[in-house]
Design an enzyme around this catalytic site. Sequence first.
Site, PDB file in Angstrom:
ATOM      1  N   ARG A   1       8.070  -3.205  12.428  1.00 52.65           N
ATOM      2  CA  ARG A   1       7.248  -3.474  11.236  1.00 52.65           C
ATOM      3  C   ARG A   1       8.129  -3.871  10.069  1.00 52.65           C
ATOM      4  O   ARG A   1       7.758  -4.699   9.259  1.00 52.65           O
ATOM      5  CB  ARG A   1       6.441  -2.241  10.857  1.00 52.65           C
ATOM      6  CG  ARG A   1       5.319  -2.028  11.824  1.00 52.65           C
ATOM      7  CD  ARG A   1       4.487  -0.836  11.470  1.00 52.65           C
ATOM      8  NE  ARG A   1       3.486  -0.673  12.504  1.00 52.65           N
ATOM      9  CZ  ARG A   1       2.225  -0.378  12.286  1.00 52.65           C
ATOM     10  NH1 ARG A   1       1.803  -0.204  11.071  1.00 52.65           N
ATOM     11  NH2 ARG A   1       1.383  -0.268  13.274  1.00 52.65           N
TER      12      ARG A   1
ATOM     13  N   SER B   1      -0.186  -4.809   5.564  1.00 56.80           N
ATOM     14  CA  SER B   1      -0.474  -5.103   6.967  1.00 56.80           C
ATOM     15  C   SER B   1      -1.979  -5.298   7.152  1.00 56.80           C
ATOM     16  O   SER B   1      -2.783  -4.922   6.290  1.00 56.80           O
ATOM     17  CB  SER B   1       0.025  -3.964   7.857  1.00 56.80           C
ATOM     18  OG  SER B   1      -0.594  -2.768   7.471  1.00 56.80           O
TER      19      SER B   1
ATOM     20  N   ARG C   1       7.318   1.734   1.147  1.00 59.49           N
ATOM     21  CA  ARG C   1       7.576   0.302   1.331  1.00 59.49           C
ATOM     22  C   ARG C   1       8.023  -0.314   0.005  1.00 59.49           C
ATOM     23  O   ARG C   1       8.830  -1.234  -0.015  1.00 59.49           O
ATOM     24  CB  ARG C   1       6.306  -0.404   1.803  1.00 59.49           C
ATOM     25  CG  ARG C   1       6.012  -0.164   3.260  1.00 59.49           C
ATOM     26  CD  ARG C   1       6.810  -1.150   4.096  1.00 59.49           C
ATOM     27  NE  ARG C   1       6.843  -0.762   5.501  1.00 59.49           N
ATOM     28  CZ  ARG C   1       5.923  -1.079   6.392  1.00 59.49           C
ATOM     29  NH1 ARG C   1       4.878  -1.788   6.024  1.00 59.49           N
ATOM     30  NH2 ARG C   1       6.049  -0.690   7.629  1.00 59.49           N
TER      31      ARG C   1
ATOM     32  N   ARG D   1      -0.373  -8.654  -3.331  1.00 57.05           N
ATOM     33  CA  ARG D   1      -0.397  -7.569  -2.349  1.00 57.05           C
ATOM     34  C   ARG D   1       0.465  -7.977  -1.171  1.00 57.05           C
ATOM     35  O   ARG D   1       0.365  -9.112  -0.663  1.00 57.05           O
ATOM     36  CB  ARG D   1      -1.840  -7.302  -1.911  1.00 57.05           C
ATOM     37  CG  ARG D   1      -1.936  -6.497  -0.628  1.00 57.05           C
ATOM     38  CD  ARG D   1      -3.271  -5.847  -0.417  1.00 57.05           C
ATOM     39  NE  ARG D   1      -3.486  -5.508   0.992  1.00 57.05           N
ATOM     40  CZ  ARG D   1      -2.837  -4.548   1.653  1.00 57.05           C
ATOM     41  NH1 ARG D   1      -1.899  -3.833   1.040  1.00 57.05           N
ATOM     42  NH2 ARG D   1      -3.093  -4.305   2.927  1.00 57.05           N
TER      43      ARG D   1
ATOM     44  N   ASP E   1      -1.562  -4.992  13.991  1.00 55.38           N
ATOM     45  CA  ASP E   1      -2.323  -4.589  15.178  1.00 55.38           C
ATOM     46  C   ASP E   1      -3.417  -5.618  15.404  1.00 55.38           C
ATOM     47  O   ASP E   1      -3.629  -6.495  14.557  1.00 55.38           O
ATOM     48  CB  ASP E   1      -2.908  -3.175  15.016  1.00 55.38           C
ATOM     49  CG  ASP E   1      -3.698  -3.013  13.732  1.00 55.38           C
ATOM     50  OD1 ASP E   1      -3.112  -2.566  12.739  1.00 55.38           O
ATOM     51  OD2 ASP E   1      -4.880  -3.366  13.713  1.00 55.38           O
TER      52      ASP E   1
ATOM     53  N   ARG F   1       2.444  11.059  -8.912  1.00 61.79           N
ATOM     54  CA  ARG F   1       1.742  11.252  -7.630  1.00 61.79           C
ATOM     55  C   ARG F   1       2.510  10.667  -6.450  1.00 61.79           C
ATOM     56  O   ARG F   1       1.905  10.353  -5.405  1.00 61.79           O
ATOM     57  CB  ARG F   1       0.337  10.633  -7.651  1.00 61.79           C
ATOM     58  CG  ARG F   1      -0.589  11.357  -8.608  1.00 61.79           C
ATOM     59  CD  ARG F   1      -1.963  10.753  -8.593  1.00 61.79           C
ATOM     60  NE  ARG F   1      -2.795  11.441  -9.547  1.00 61.79           N
ATOM     61  CZ  ARG F   1      -3.916  12.083  -9.240  1.00 61.79           C
ATOM     62  NH1 ARG F   1      -4.347  12.118  -8.005  1.00 61.79           N
ATOM     63  NH2 ARG F   1      -4.620  12.688 -10.152  1.00 61.79           N
TER      64      ARG F   1
ATOM     65  N   GLY G   1       0.830  -1.207   0.000  1.00 61.55           N
ATOM     66  CA  GLY G   1       0.000   0.000   0.000  1.00 61.55           C
ATOM     67  C   GLY G   1       0.861   1.252   0.000  1.00 61.55           C
ATOM     68  O   GLY G   1       0.585   2.222  -0.707  1.00 61.55           O
TER      69      GLY G   1
END
Length: 234
Positions: free
Chosen positions: A217, A90, A24, A87, A204, A43, A20
């Site tokens: 993470r 998280s 990353r 994908r 989480d 962008r 996402g």
Amino acid sequence: MTIHIGAQKGDIAETVLMPGDPYRAKWAAENFLHEAKLVNETRGMLGYTGSWNGHRVTIQGSGMGMPSLSIYANELIRDFGARTLIRIGSCGGMQPQVKLRDVILAMTATTVGSPSQSIFKELNFAPAADWSLLHAAVQAAQSRSIGTHVGGIYSSDTFYDERADLNEQMIRHGILGVEMEAAELYTLAARYKCRALAVLTVSDHLGTGEALPADQRERSFGDMVEIALEAAFA
Ligand code: HPA
């Protein structure tokens, strides 16, 4: 070049990993790909192409949520010829056996409404992972010492959700975790006869309220990248 991806034709590999977060994508490309080259920064949604074990791979940010992922996945598939889309992201854990840092391999993705919902009208389409990718990812995950869960996830389109009853029903029906992109990715892959999978790290937990600190993470994210790459080329 497309409206949202500034790459040239041929710059994008058939295999695309989609985190996402565009940073990353940069981190994964720098740490896992050989000779990674920036192919998109339109962008700020960074995309890189390089190689892994001799295979060409693109790592392209998808942005958060199904509408954003839908834009990138549509253009990757229809204009750049992507065939395998994984994908890496998280999710929030939903079941007691799902712990922080565990990996969830999403067999199905339930949603209230993806951007594809309008074409299905009264149908409840069941977005599902590609079996060959899922099977290979299970083997890749099990060869590491990471807690691994395979099952259904919930692709929500609301992070700050005022409908607690929806999460309750998901938990009641055994859904392992919640994220915001996989259902649309699986639906587009079905439509265009591509392979798709979501490999998710539990960052989480909705039941316990725990959350992974930012510095931890990254390590969990690395395992996920390796599982995705091994599955793509198994
Ligand atoms: N909800 C939705 N998406 C998420 C969450 C969550 O709790 N955690 C990580 N991605």
